[in-house]
Each structure stands twice: as C-alpha cells, then as structure tokens.
Scaffold this active site. Structure first.
Site, PDB file in Angstrom:
ATOM      1  CG  ASP A   1      -1.994  -1.044   1.185  1.00 42.42           C
ATOM      2  OD1 ASP A   1      -2.362  -1.467   0.070  1.00 42.42           O
ATOM      3  OD2 ASP A   1      -2.489  -1.440   2.248  1.00 42.42           O
TER       4      ASP A   1
ATOM      5  CG  ASP B   1      -6.429  -1.655  -1.086  1.00 41.59           C
ATOM      6  OD1 ASP B   1      -6.519  -2.887  -1.264  1.00 41.59           O
ATOM      7  OD2 ASP B   1      -5.530  -1.123  -0.415  1.00 41.59           O
TER       8      ASP B   1
END
Length: 168
Positions: A117, A136
């Site tokens: 991320d 995501d």
C-alpha cells in the site's frame, strides 16, 4: 463477459504498474514517504499483512495463504455471478473492478507476503494514518457497484410493485 474480463485485466495491470513505479521505481520501499501534494496526497509505504485497516494481520503464513484462498474463492464466485448477469454492463464493470483488484492484491501476497500500500490522502486538518492502493480502490468501487447494479435473484420480477397479470 468480454467487458468484465477487459476491466479486470486493465485494473490488474494498472495496479501492478503503479506498485512497480512507486514502490520500486521511486524507491518508496527504502524512502518510506514521499510528499506529492501534501497533505492531500502522500506516498507512504505500508505493508498490509491482513485485510482492510490491518485486520487479521498477525503475519502468519496461515493467514497469508488463507487470505489468498479467500480472495480466489470470492473472485471465482464473482465470475460465476457475472455469467448469470448477462447484458448487465454496470454489473460486469463492477465485477471486473472487484476481480481485477483482488487478483492484484493476491499477486502482492504471493510475491511479498503482504499487500503493498502506498497512497495516503488527508484533508481538512484530519490526518489519515492508513495507506491503500489502486486495487483497494477498485475492490471498494466494484463491491459497491455490485450492490447497486446487480440484479441478483430478483432480476426477473416485474417492477412497480404490482403483481403480474394472470392469463385466463
């Protein structure tokens, strides 16, 4: 189904390319943080060993492979579901977003043991401590789209609240 697979492939490739460009190309993996347009957009390296917001992130191999199997099972179920939603382009788009994002995060778990991320966004004096990625975003948008646009088992029922006329 063609539209579904094209969307899934585009999301998957976009997710993997952005991760390669930012995490490795900009060396975020070693730099940790890069201010892009602070505070609105910052690249902040985070390894997510669990699911959203680090849930189930005990770091064990059982959790890692369990999440991979779960994501594959959900993706297979969405593929099956989309085969039944023929002609519903909004559901196909949503399903493609979800599956493409899920496959992108699966590759991360296999390659790194965790999901990479790097996007961090804050605004209006509220600092967001969490990071996310393109996959995501696609998973969230796809799941929301499926809730809104998929017909499900009620797709063949007439609308308007009136029961169908019976023929005599």
């Amino acid at each position: 189904m063609r539209r579904f697979w094209i969307i899934a492939a585009v999301v998957f490739v976009l997710d993997q390319l952005t991760k390669l460009a930012v995490v490795h190309g900009l060396d975020l993996i070693n730099r940790g943080e890069i201010d892009v347009f602070p505070p609105y957009l910052t690249f902040r390296m985070a390894w997510n060993y669990g699911i959203n917001f680090g849930l189930l992130s005990n770091g064990s191999d059982w959790a890692r492979w369990g999440l991979i199997v779960l994501a594959l099972a959900i993706s297979a179920w969405v593929v099956w579901w989309m085969r039944r939603e023929k002609g519903n382009w909004k559901a196909e788009l949503s399903g493609g977003l979800l599956v493409g994002g899920a496959l992108g995060n699966i590759i991360d778990r296999i390659a790194y043991g965790a999901v990479a991320d790097f996007l961090n966004m804050s605004c209006c004096g509220i600092e967001n401590p969490y990071a996310f990625n393109v996959a995501d975003i696609a998973i969230f948008a796809g799941a929301l789209g499926l809730v809104i646009f998929a017909k499900g088992s009620d797709g063949d029922k007439p609308t308007g609240g009136k029961p169908p006329r019976r023929s005599r």
